[in-house]
Enzyme design. Structure first.
Site, PDB file in Angstrom:
ATOM      1  N   ASP A  88       0.810  -1.217   0.000  1.00  0.00           N
ATOM      2  CA  ASP A  88       0.000   0.000   0.000  1.00  0.00           C
ATOM      3  C   ASP A  88       0.845   1.269   0.000  1.00  0.00           C
ATOM      4  OD1 ASP A  88      -2.669  -0.558  -0.140  1.00  0.00           O
ATOM      5  OD2 ASP A  88      -2.940  -0.804   2.019  1.00  0.00           O
TER       6      ASP A  88
HETATM    7  C1  GLC Z   1      -1.499  -3.519   5.505  1.00  0.00           C
HETATM    8  C2  GLC Z   1      -2.763  -3.549   4.685  1.00  0.00           C
HETATM    9  C3  GLC Z   1      -2.620  -4.485   3.502  1.00  0.00           C
HETATM   10  C4  GLC Z   1      -1.359  -4.204   2.750  1.00  0.00           C
HETATM   11  C5  GLC Z   1      -0.152  -4.223   3.660  1.00  0.00           C
HETATM   12  C6  GLC Z   1       1.126  -3.841   2.953  1.00  0.00           C
HETATM   13  O1  GLC Z   1      -1.359  -4.733   6.156  1.00  0.00           O
HETATM   14  O2  GLC Z   1      -3.862  -3.926   5.455  1.00  0.00           O
HETATM   15  O3  GLC Z   1      -3.721  -4.380   2.662  1.00  0.00           O
HETATM   16  O4  GLC Z   1      -1.227  -5.166   1.750  1.00  0.00           O
HETATM   17  O5  GLC Z   1      -0.358  -3.318   4.710  1.00  0.00           O
HETATM   18  O6  GLC Z   1       1.159  -2.496   2.628  1.00  0.00           O
HETATM   19  C1  GLC Z   2      -0.278   2.587   5.998  1.00  0.00           C
HETATM   20  C2  GLC Z   2       0.431   1.315   6.430  1.00  0.00           C
HETATM   21  C3  GLC Z   2       0.090   0.154   5.541  1.00  0.00           C
HETATM   22  C4  GLC Z   2      -1.401   0.080   5.318  1.00  0.00           C
HETATM   23  C5  GLC Z   2      -1.951   1.424   4.819  1.00  0.00           C
HETATM   24  C6  GLC Z   2      -3.433   1.425   4.569  1.00  0.00           C
HETATM   25  O1  GLC Z   2       0.214   3.014   4.801  1.00  0.00           O
HETATM   26  O2  GLC Z   2       1.834   1.471   6.424  1.00  0.00           O
HETATM   27  O3  GLC Z   2       0.567  -1.015   6.135  1.00  0.00           O
HETATM   28  O4  GLC Z   2      -1.680  -0.901   4.388  1.00  0.00           O
HETATM   29  O5  GLC Z   2      -1.646   2.397   5.781  1.00  0.00           O
HETATM   30  O6  GLC Z   2      -4.163   1.459   5.727  1.00  0.00           O
END
Ligand code: GLC
Ligand code: GLC
Length: 815
Positions: free
Chosen positions: A487
């Site tokens: 993300d």
């Molecule tokens: C968080 C989010 C997931 C994403 C991950 C890596 O765990 O919930 O959707 O893939 O971060 O960014």
């Molecule tokens: C932040 C976190 C990631 C998550 C995203 C969406 O970027 O680092 O892990 O997936 O939020 O909530």
């Protein structure tokens, strides 16, 4: 250093001092009424939605930490001494303390000045209430006059509003106290038809419902005036902070034990029967009273608790293994599936790190979570799949999140995370493999929840794949959109404004950012969809998907192979990411894992080379970090990933979700030692002995472990609600132990550490029970080439489904 120990027999983690490095949490509830509870009784409860139907208050990021809870106070009425039998909130020096976190229950036992107290907290199956069963024993040689005070702080339902809109909220609180039951009914007079209640099994000596009256002005929960004085004020809340406190007097002869039961619950009345008498403003209690009265009875509570225990025994019996490794056994048999069920129920809403007011259900999170629980709750998984699919957009794209209450896509987050739709194929494939329920593909499912747009679920899968094919970049690799699984790799974002959310801010148009991760996921999903099409007698369609998978594999080999590993992406301008050409972020874990899982490079040596690079560059003693070298500064063209200090979160922590992808890849490459080594590095039970470094609960996975670039290397964060749970269960049970559902039956194909001499397992699968024995001489590596099924030699590693109700004996020999 340890703060407790595992009791595998009881399926409990036993904490033997209250001051764990962080609050160590557990969950209550299995269905619609949930709560989090810490080892010192902190936490809160809610009905279905942690934001919109919050029953009790909790203060995140408070000092002291973990504040707000299911509190009791005991008071020796002769001396005036008082204490909390769960340590918080008085933090008295207990003579004995023990917290047992079990499966959907927590039991905290303590002793103080000759008074033993055991409090059991649980939510009975099928009920919208929680029980606190206090057992007090007078261990003194003299009689004891004890006062028991309970305490909960009611939340005015919407947790976000409750924590911010004080100009309104200080004036709306309302309660009723009738026949010794406290009812919290804020807003019931107008638009709500639900209320909370707090009842006790014993006649009351008093009660309080106004927080300030209970605590006294300027006092905290550590020394409420009412407890200090030993007498309640019978306060009735009008506005301010509605509170629930009972006062019960208990006289105990030496050696005597008494049980006091508290019931905290949620109730909804029919709209047209809210008031009694009709036309009044008084809650109609005719429907709720029988429920309250029932759960105040000790025998009902005992039976309800046993039912909860049986429920978990039954769920866990689907997979049980007996291996040479205790950490493996207890995670596979108990804690890992438990965590998977909790993520199934809670998604990412309520934990020590998720405040319950933020996020809906993630599309990719929910679909991946399903991989970890589909074998335990297939019917609920089916329903969940159809709910998720109904939020899909007509383009095949997906809302990134949907709201559990309305089941609708979340406009605030929107769509354009281009990996999302492919996970739907993975989840449906997992469901089909587990259940053989092909009828699900014919279910009519709308797009964007719009009536009239329904197509069979199968077409949703077709559109998911097409969504990627419609969005290819100049190298034939998928365009990344807002982000892929990571993300925080926001290649079209270019954010320069403080506070702007990276995931939702307007993206710059016209770029060519491509994701190799999505390319790998596409290959995997296309092969799965080919398998589904084949099984549905559509061989041409299946061949078409295989051809697309081939083509994408070609694009990966041609444009994403960096010489010793797979590259991560091309950025907005077409520059490489995750390549030896870069100064930082030269190698990423995700494309290695995902591409190999999809079968890319397994035949031509690419996979082996990439895995060697992971070992050389990413593996550490605390797990495999996400990328190296960590980004030391902010790169506007990379987005959030470089916003984190080195070693944290997506910027080179051990992001535990990704580690099992490498475990699976190692297993596919026949590297049992490596796969298991990585498994053990992040197995929480295996890290119990370093709890002072790991700091999170030793019985569940955390999202991250700080990477080697961080000053806190080895420290875990964001425990409980993470896709890590599902993927680790998949990696160990399906790939290392190798017991894996497939479209046509159950595969037994272990890739074991060489030192092992085999293991045994019981697996329920499509109604039959498989008793599996795997034998292997120590020191030997290899795979099975045949199985002995009920005494009959079967070539290969697939067992066709046996008749429901039957027991099948399977023997597998390696070497
Ligand atoms: C968080 C989010 C997931 C994403 C991950 C890596 O765990 O919930 O959707 O893939 O971060 O960014
Ligand atoms: C932040 C976190 C990631 C998550 C995203 C969406 O970027 O680092 O892990 O997936 O939020 O909530």
């Amino acid at each position: 250093m340890r703060y407790g120990y595992f009791s595998d027999e009881e399926r409990e983690y036993v904490i033997n001092r209250p001051d764990t490095p962080l609050p160590w949490l557990n969950y209550l509830g299995t269905d619609s009424y949930f709560g989090i509870i810490s080892n010192t009784a902190g936490g809160y409860s809610f009905y279905r939605d942690a934001r919109l139907r919050r029953l009790t208050r909790y203060r995140y990021n408070n000092v002291p930490s973990d504040f707000g809870g299911r509190y009791l106070y005991l008071r020796d009425d002769a001396s005036g001494a008082y204490w909390s039998p769960t340590w918080q909130p008085t933090q008295s020096e207990l003579d004995h303390y023990e917290c047992r976190h079990g499966l959907s229950y927590t039991r905290i036992t303590s002793a103080y000045q000759g008074v033993r107290a055991e409090t059991l907290y649980f939510v009975p199956l099928g009920e919208t209430l929680e029980v606190w069963r206090l057992r007090v024993t007078n261990e003194r040689t003299t009689p004891l006059d004890l006062s028991v005070f309970s305490s909960v702080e009611f939340c005015l339902w919407d947790a976000l509003d409750d924590a911010s809109n004080f100009q309104r909220n200080y004036s709306i609180g309302q309660v009723e106290v009738v026949d010794d039951v406290i009812y919290h009914k804020t807003e019931y007079r107008e638009r709500r038809d639900h209320f909370a209640y707090f009842a006790c099994s014993e006649p009351l000596a008093g009660f309080d419902t106004q927080r300030e009256s209970f605590l006294g002005p300027y006092r905290g929960f550590d020394r409420p005036i009412v407890v200090e004085q030993g007498a309640s004020n019978r306060s009735i809340a009008h506005g301010w902070a509605p509170h629930g406190s009972h006062h019960v007097k208990v006289s105990l002869a030496p050696g005597e034990t008494r049980e006091v039961i508290f019931v905290l619950g949620y109730w909804e009345n029919p709209r047209d029967a809210k008031f009694d008498p009709p036309g009044s403003q008084t809650i109609n209690k005719t429907l709720v009273r029988p429920v309250i009265d029932r759960w105040r009875r000790p025998e009902v509570v005992a039976e309800g608790f046993q039912q909860l225990r049986d429920y978990w025994s039954s769920l866990l019996s689907v997979v049980q293994v007996n291996t040479p490794d205790t950490d493996t056994d207890r995670m596979v048999n108990i804690w890992n599936p438990y965590q998977c069920l909790v993520t199934f129920n809670l998604s990412r809403s309520a934990s020590g790190y998720e405040s319950g007011i933020g996020r809906g259900m993630g599309f990719r999170d929910t679909t991946q979570d399903l991989l970890g629980f589909v074998h335990m709750v297939p019917e609920r998984s089916r329903e969940r799949l159809l709910d998720v699919a109904a939020t899909q957009l007509p383009t095949g794209g997906a809302y990134h999140q949907y709201q559990p209450f309305t089941k609708r896509g979340n406009d605030g987050i929107g769509s354009g995370f281009n990996d999302d739709p492919l996970w739907l194929i993975m989840a449906v494939a997992a469901y089909l493999k587990e259940t053989g329920d092909w009828s699900v593909l014919d279910e009519p499912v709308p797009y964007d929840n719009t009536p009239g747009t329904e197509t069979p679920l199968y077409e949703h899968l077709q559109r998911s794949l097409k969504y990627t094919l419609d969005r290819l970049g100049p190298h034939g690799l998928p365009l990344i959109g807002r982000a892929d699984w990571n993300d925080c790799l926001n290649l079209n974002c270019f954010s320069e404004t403080p506070g702007e959310p990276f995931q939702t801010t307007a993206n710059r148009e016209g770029g060519v950012a491509e994701s190799v991760f999505i390319a790998g996921l596409f290959v995997l999903a296309a092969k799965e969809l080919a398998g589904i099409a084949q099984a549905r007698s559509r061989p041409e369609e299946a061949a078409g998907y295989r051809a697309e998978a081939e083509k994408m594999t070609g694009a990966i080999t041609e444009h994403a192979w960096d010489g010793a590993w797979v590259r991560r992406a091309y950025d907005y301008f077409g520059n490489l990411i995750g390549s030896s050409e870069n100064d930082e972020g030269q190698i990423f874990i995700e494309p290695q894992g995902m591409c190999i899982m999809a079968g890319v490079g397994l035949e031509d040596g690419m996979a082996t080379r990439a895995l060697a690079s992971v070992r050389e560059r990413l593996a550490t003693e605390h797990g495999i970090v996400l990328q190296q070298p960590a980004y030391s500064r902010y790169y506007v063209e990379l987005g959030e990933i470089s916003s984190y200090p080195p070693g944290y979160k997506e910027n080179a922590s051990v992001f535990c979700h990704t580690n099992p992808w490498i475990m699976v890849a190692e297993a596919m490459a026949n590297h049992g030692d490596e796969a298991f080594h990585y498994y053990k590095l992040i197995n929480p039970s295996a890290r119990e002995a370093i709890s002072e470094i790991h700091r999170c609960e030793p019985y569940v996975y955390a999202q991250t472990i700080a990477g080697k670039d961080a000053p806190t290397f080895g420290e875990a964060k964001n425990s409980w609600l993470t896709g890590t749970a599902a993927w680790n269960l998949v990696a160990i049970s399906q790939w290392i132990l190798g017991i894996r559902p497939d479209f046509d039956g159950l595969v037994v194909d272990p890739v074991l550490p060489s030192a092992w001499e085999g293991f045994t397992a019981t697996r329920r699968f499509r109604g039959a029970t498989y008793e599996i024995t795997v034998r292997k001489p120590a020191g030997v590596r290899g795979r099975v080439d045949h199985l002995v099924v009920d005494g009959v030699r079967t070539e290969g590693n697939l067992i066709p489904p046996a008749p429901p109700g039957s027991t099948v004996r399977v023997e597998a020999t390696i070497g």
